[in-house]
Scaffold this motif. Structure first.
Motif, mmCIF file in Angstrom:
data_model
loop_
_atom_site.group_PDB
_atom_site.id
_atom_site.type_symbol
_atom_site.label_atom_id
_atom_site.label_comp_id
_atom_site.label_asym_id
_atom_site.label_seq_id
_atom_site.Cartn_x
_atom_site.Cartn_y
_atom_site.Cartn_z
ATOM 1 N N ARG A 1 0.871 -1.179 0.000
ATOM 2 C CA ARG A 1 0.000 0.000 0.000
ATOM 3 C C ARG A 1 0.908 1.228 0.000
ATOM 4 O O ARG A 1 1.789 1.366 0.853
ATOM 5 N N VAL A 2 0.689 2.113 -0.971
ATOM 6 C CA VAL A 2 1.615 3.223 -1.161
ATOM 7 C C VAL A 2 0.872 4.528 -1.405
ATOM 8 O O VAL A 2 -0.244 4.559 -1.927
ATOM 9 N N VAL A 3 1.533 5.609 -1.023
ATOM 10 C CA VAL A 3 1.146 6.957 -1.441
ATOM 11 C C VAL A 3 2.023 7.334 -2.617
ATOM 12 O O VAL A 3 3.247 7.141 -2.576
ATOM 13 N N ALA A 4 1.399 7.851 -3.664
ATOM 14 C CA ALA A 4 2.152 8.346 -4.814
ATOM 15 C C ALA A 4 2.215 9.864 -4.743
ATOM 16 O O ALA A 4 1.188 10.536 -4.731
ATOM 17 N N ALA A 5 3.440 10.403 -4.669
ATOM 18 C CA ALA A 5 3.638 11.846 -4.759
ATOM 19 C C ALA A 5 3.719 12.183 -6.239
ATOM 20 O O ALA A 5 4.785 12.100 -6.853
ATOM 21 N N ALA A 6 2.580 12.556 -6.817
ATOM 22 C CA ALA A 6 2.472 12.756 -8.268
ATOM 23 C C ALA A 6 2.642 14.210 -8.660
ATOM 24 O O ALA A 6 2.171 14.633 -9.713
ATOM 25 N N VAL A 7 3.315 14.987 -7.815
ATOM 26 C CA VAL A 7 3.582 16.401 -8.103
ATOM 27 C C VAL A 7 4.687 16.472 -9.158
ATOM 28 O O VAL A 7 5.797 16.006 -8.906
ATOM 29 N N PRO A 8 4.426 17.034 -10.334
ATOM 30 C CA PRO A 8 5.492 17.110 -11.343
ATOM 31 C C PRO A 8 6.638 17.996 -10.876
ATOM 32 O O PRO A 8 6.412 19.117 -10.407
ATOM 33 N N ALA A 9 7.849 17.492 -10.981
ATOM 34 C CA ALA A 9 9.013 18.305 -10.641
ATOM 35 C C ALA A 9 9.228 19.361 -11.712
ATOM 36 O O ALA A 9 9.042 19.108 -12.903
ATOM 37 N N VAL A 10 9.587 20.563 -11.275
ATOM 38 C CA VAL A 10 9.904 21.662 -12.198
ATOM 39 C C VAL A 10 11.301 22.175 -11.873
ATOM 40 O O VAL A 10 11.507 22.710 -10.784
ATOM 41 N N PRO A 11 12.297 22.012 -12.767
ATOM 42 C CA PRO A 11 12.186 21.289 -14.040
ATOM 43 C C PRO A 11 12.198 19.783 -13.808
ATOM 44 O O PRO A 11 12.742 19.313 -12.812
ATOM 45 N N GLY A 12 11.628 19.061 -14.744
ATOM 46 C CA GLY A 12 11.595 17.616 -14.609
ATOM 47 C C GLY A 12 10.646 16.987 -15.605
ATOM 48 O O GLY A 12 9.927 17.684 -16.329
ATOM 49 N N PRO A 13 10.624 15.662 -15.646
ATOM 50 C CA PRO A 13 9.769 14.951 -16.598
ATOM 51 C C PRO A 13 8.301 15.030 -16.191
ATOM 52 O O PRO A 13 7.969 15.299 -15.037
ATOM 53 N N SER A 14 7.420 14.777 -17.134
ATOM 54 C CA SER A 14 5.992 14.719 -16.828
ATOM 55 C C SER A 14 5.703 13.474 -15.996
ATOM 56 O O SER A 14 6.465 12.505 -16.003
ATOM 57 N N VAL A 15 4.609 13.517 -15.254
ATOM 58 C CA VAL A 15 4.191 12.373 -14.460
ATOM 59 C C VAL A 15 2.724 12.090 -14.769
ATOM 60 O O VAL A 15 2.007 12.953 -15.281
ATOM 61 N N ALA A 16 2.288 10.879 -14.446
ATOM 62 C CA ALA A 16 0.917 10.481 -14.753
ATOM 63 C C ALA A 16 -0.068 11.166 -13.818
ATOM 64 O O ALA A 16 0.200 11.330 -12.629
ATOM 65 N N GLY A 17 -1.208 11.584 -14.362
ATOM 66 C CA GLY A 17 -2.278 12.116 -13.531
ATOM 67 C C GLY A 17 -2.891 11.024 -12.664
ATOM 68 O O GLY A 17 -2.840 9.832 -13.002
ATOM 69 N N THR A 18 -3.474 11.414 -11.550
ATOM 70 C CA THR A 18 -3.992 10.446 -10.578
ATOM 71 C C THR A 18 -5.476 10.158 -10.717
ATOM 72 O O THR A 18 -5.982 9.252 -10.067
ATOM 73 N N TRP A 19 -6.193 10.910 -11.565
ATOM 74 C CA TRP A 19 -7.634 10.706 -11.697
ATOM 75 C C TRP A 19 -7.923 9.573 -12.677
ATOM 76 O O TRP A 19 -8.592 9.731 -13.689
ATOM 77 N N GLN A 20 -7.381 8.410 -12.373
ATOM 78 C CA GLN A 20 -7.582 7.215 -13.188
ATOM 79 C C GLN A 20 -7.413 5.994 -12.292
ATOM 80 O O GLN A 20 -6.852 6.072 -11.200
ATOM 81 N N GLU A 21 -7.890 4.871 -12.775
ATOM 82 C CA GLU A 21 -7.921 3.681 -11.918
ATOM 83 C C GLU A 21 -6.546 3.040 -11.724
ATOM 84 O O GLU A 21 -6.305 2.398 -10.699
#
Length: 353
Positions: free
Chosen positions: A86-106
């Protein structure tokens, strides 16, 4: 899988659509996470409006902040996690940095270095809100300003989610807080919550009250998320050499005129009293901080939340299909709870629409 996708920049309720997408496959160093709950932050909505500090490529899955779920699969050479964690995903995009996946999906794929294991006894509601606001409060108080026990910390928007977390953390660390609110009816609430002193800008002079409270020693450290005239008054209220860290601009959230997105500082106060006004943005912190240090900070937050030093208000659950209601709830004045998109075991439940 279902995903809430914005096809272009615009009002979230107008541009978001519920789509069916293939479940992604994790690559080396990544994990596939089955999402259980993910919040709707004001920042998520500003991203879709094109009014935030970064802009994703459209179409984009919404939710660029955080979620909680379980590891469904691991990519090659992915270490430190196991399937079922069981994990928490820190999905905050780093600036500068690569894109990350949005969390509003299954399901989403995330860098394993952005995943923090969390205990099962922590509710989905608390866990899915752990990586943004509590982390911001911790960083502001302990790293950006290094406030010491016994010092005064002045903060605006004390009734906000971060404001309340700052009060809790300050009490834990022995820091005294001066808390600024807009409404008279919020004063007693903040006192009851643990704020040492409260200033109401509706009928009190901020600078005069700070001087009365802190005396000749004054206040040297402040955090502001209002900006505008209030942010300027906070700067002026500080003692010589004082610092204010600005991490938000609530006074401008509905403002579309760029010239109004300001903090009208007093040049004399800044120059002759050598004060510092600087910004803090979690995305840029992730861009400047090593993955290892970011996980250490998140681990510290996890400990504060699981030890009940920091309390995260229970969210209001919504199935993904009711996204327009969740958005309206997120922007309703005084709603209190944070709307959360919740999923039943990461698969569609025909009864949840």
């Amino acid at each position: 899988m279902r995903a809430l996708v914005a096809g272009k920049v615009g009002e979230p309720a107008d541009v978001l659509r519920l789509e069916s997408r293939p479940v992604p496959t994790p690559e080396a160093g990544q994990a596939l996470v089955r999402v259980k709950a993910t919040p709707v932050h004001a920042s998520d909505l500003h991203v879709l409006r094109g009014r935030y500090g970064f802009s994703p490529e459209f179409p984009t899955v919404g939710g660029h902040m955080e979620c909680v779920g379980r590891v469904e699969a691991l990519g090659p050479r992915t270490e430190g996690l196991e399937t079922g964690d069981r994990v928490v995903a820190a999905a905050v995009p780093a600036v500068p940095g690569p894109s990350v996946a949005g969390t509003w999906q299954e399901y989403l794929v995330a860098d394993a270095r952005r995943l923090l294991p969390v205990p099962d006894h922590l509710s989905d509601s608390s866990a899915c809100q752990l990586a943004v606001n509590p982390l911001t409060a911790l960083l502001l108080v302990t790293r950006e300003l290094d406030v010491q026990p016994g010092e005064w910390l002045l903060q605006t928007a004390a009734g906000s989610t971060v404001g309340r977390l700052v009060i809790q953390l300050a009490r834990h660390l022995g820091i005294r807080t001066i808390n600024v609110v807009r409404r008279r009816d919020a004063v007693e609430e903040i006192r009851t919550f643990g704020g040492d002193e409260v200033i109401c800008t509706e009928d009190e002079d901020l600078m005069r009250r700070v001087a009365d409270i802190a005396g000749s020693a004054g206040v040297r450290k402040a955090v502001d998320c209002v900006a505008g005239q209030v942010g300027a008054q906070v700067s002026q209220a500080l003692a010589p050499g004082g610092q204010v860290v600005v991490y938000g601009a609530l006074s401008t959230h509905r403002q579309t005129e760029p010239a109004a997105l300001t903090i009208p500082l007093s040049a004399r106060s800044v120059i002759y009293e050598t004060k510092t006004v600087r910004g803090f943005w979690l995305n840029r912190w992730f861009g400047a901080t090593s993955p290892e240090d970011a996980l250490r900070a998140l681990s510290e937050v996890r400990g504060l939340v699981t030890d009940e030093v920091l309390s995260i208000p229970e969210g209001e659950p919504f199935p993904l299909e009711r996204f327009t209601e969740a958005i309206s709830f997120a922007e309703a004045p005084g709603h209190g709870a944070k709307p959360l998109f919740v999923f039943e075991d990461g698969v569609r439940d025909e009864g949840d629409g």
